[in-house]
Design a protein around this motif. Sequence first.
Motif, mmCIF file in Angstrom:
data_model
loop_
_atom_site.group_PDB
_atom_site.id
_atom_site.type_symbol
_atom_site.label_atom_id
_atom_site.label_comp_id
_atom_site.label_asym_id
_atom_site.label_seq_id
_atom_site.Cartn_x
_atom_site.Cartn_y
_atom_site.Cartn_z
ATOM 1 N N SER A 39 32.763 29.759 37.021
ATOM 2 C CA SER A 39 33.801 30.714 36.612
ATOM 3 C C SER A 39 34.074 31.666 37.765
ATOM 4 O O SER A 39 33.141 32.112 38.438
ATOM 5 C CB SER A 39 33.356 31.502 35.372
ATOM 6 N N TYR A 47 37.826 34.462 46.262
ATOM 7 C CA TYR A 47 37.291 34.089 44.954
ATOM 8 C C TYR A 47 35.870 34.618 44.822
ATOM 9 O O TYR A 47 35.043 34.459 45.725
ATOM 10 C CB TYR A 47 37.299 32.569 44.780
ATOM 11 N N THR A 276 36.510 27.554 35.375
ATOM 12 C CA THR A 276 37.372 28.536 34.723
ATOM 13 C C THR A 276 37.787 29.604 35.724
ATOM 14 O O THR A 276 36.937 30.225 36.363
ATOM 15 C CB THR A 276 36.659 29.220 33.546
ATOM 16 N N LEU A 277 39.079 29.809 35.867
ATOM 17 C CA LEU A 277 39.604 30.904 36.668
ATOM 18 C C LEU A 277 40.159 31.944 35.711
ATOM 19 O O LEU A 277 41.072 31.657 34.927
ATOM 20 C CB LEU A 277 40.704 30.412 37.614
ATOM 21 N N VAL A 278 39.609 33.142 35.751
ATOM 22 C CA VAL A 278 40.074 34.216 34.870
ATOM 23 C C VAL A 278 41.111 35.045 35.618
ATOM 24 O O VAL A 278 40.863 35.510 36.736
ATOM 25 C CB VAL A 278 38.906 35.111 34.415
ATOM 26 N N GLU A 279 42.266 35.202 35.017
ATOM 27 C CA GLU A 279 43.349 35.984 35.624
ATOM 28 C C GLU A 279 43.628 37.232 34.805
ATOM 29 O O GLU A 279 43.273 37.325 33.620
ATOM 30 C CB GLU A 279 44.614 35.134 35.735
ATOM 31 N N HIS A 353 42.337 25.541 29.124
ATOM 32 C CA HIS A 353 41.567 26.762 29.377
ATOM 33 C C HIS A 353 40.949 26.790 30.771
ATOM 34 O O HIS A 353 39.990 27.513 31.008
ATOM 35 C CB HIS A 353 40.472 26.918 28.314
ATOM 36 N N ARG A 354 41.498 26.004 31.689
ATOM 37 C CA ARG A 354 41.036 26.095 33.081
ATOM 38 C C ARG A 354 41.381 27.459 33.664
ATOM 39 O O ARG A 354 40.655 27.999 34.482
ATOM 40 C CB ARG A 354 41.663 24.985 33.929
ATOM 41 N N ILE A 355 42.546 27.964 33.264
ATOM 42 C CA ILE A 355 42.955 29.315 33.659
ATOM 43 C C ILE A 355 43.060 30.135 32.385
ATOM 44 O O ILE A 355 43.792 29.789 31.464
ATOM 45 C CB ILE A 355 44.294 29.301 34.403
ATOM 46 N N GLN A 357 43.508 34.069 30.568
ATOM 47 C CA GLN A 357 43.976 35.435 30.724
ATOM 48 C C GLN A 357 43.002 36.381 30.026
ATOM 49 O O GLN A 357 42.652 36.168 28.878
ATOM 50 C CB GLN A 357 45.375 35.598 30.111
#
Length: 462
Positions: A39, A47, A276-279, A353-355, A357
């Motif tokens: 993540s 990153y 997972t990338l959280v934006e 859900h790879r990205i 919010q």
Amino acid sequence: LLQQCVGWLDAENDEVLHRRRDSLLMASLTELSVLSGDSRILYGGRYHSLNLAFVLLSPPGNGKSVITHAFKLIAKADQQQLSRSQENVEAYNRSLELWERELHESAKKHCEPDESKRPVGKIPPIKVVSMSSSTSKNQLVKVLEATKDDGIILNSTELSTLISALGQEVGKYSDLLCKVTMNEPVDQYFKVDERPIRIENPKMSLCLSGNIDQFHKLVPTLDDGLFSRFLIMLVSPQAQWVSQRPRADGFVAESHFEALGENALAMWNYLRLTPTLVEFSDAQWDSHDSIWSGELIGILREGGLDRMSLCTRQGLAHMRIAALLTVIRKWEKYVELGLGRDKGLEIDFQQKHRIMQCSDADFQTALHISSVLLKHSLALSPTKLTPIQNGTQHMRLFEWTQRALNKLDDQFTVKEFLVQAKYCGRSQSQGYRALAQLNKMKIINMVSDTPRIWRKAPTTRV
């Protein structure tokens, strides 16, 4: 998951239990941060992983051991990592024995050995999740390399253990801690390694406890980058007896956290295989910039250049915590939907859900946590010696004026400010001088001269 970690401590109307609950919450977040898998967040053009570094400081015998319950959250994952490593080592040793037997037999028969029986590569490295603090720098680098995709955590309830290790000739790795907590590249080339070691994106969390004197020995100056990398919680001495009687309902915290460790292990096995990338939204970034620039102005107005990093790195911690809450919710939603029984639905869920919010609720929760811990760090910072002067540098105006402003509405009168100044132990003349200085620094603005009314500037810390 976090509710289960702290919900058993009923902290209502009990300051001691309230502090223990806070301590356990931060320790649980830190332990789960190393189980956040692949993540990331994009912060400052780089990153970052979600790893946290937390230290709990309080006098001896003051309940710091409550954080050891959180250590059990990673116990199952650590056991799994170690068991698989040992199985790989044993499999390699068996293949090595077969190869040596093949060499012996081929020598007897005067023929070439069967190369297909030669072991591939070298002996597999041992992987762990929990790393001992009493280790050498070389071993720590090797473990970081072996677990570079998963990360490790260093747990210790006694800062003196870490201090002792860092004091050894082979254990001076405080510079390494500064790098890995910021995911900065680590490299090493010792003769014994027979090769250069380079880790591009090391991941390591820290969960420590001790007293303030021990922390002073660990981080001797504010100029030491390790100070600002910690999320620091200060707990004052407790002035009451806390009963240690077994609970009437049969609840045992140790068993409770062992069960939670199974849940945490399942979460880790899922998240480490599902990137997972959280934006964050533009509004959240605007809020982040406004809040932390305001915090920085509050520090700099008192000449606290050596404390700048406390604010800048706390801003990163804010977003790491918010992202950590987000990926925990991702796991809990996956479990709630029961997608593990259908591979197709599971793959579809992961693609969507790879990205992720971050929600406004998680953003605000993380902000509250990081803002409070910044105050703890600032409270501790005046006790640190600086390399510029051999003594204690106090932020007197910063300490009391901010406390006074926090008690006031956005608009306030001179009389109201002087009342708060009096509560802070300041005279009326000191209050007037402080108002003039705050106005000069644009921390407050005058709204009306008669009667004299002031307004907090938008960047004023609240």
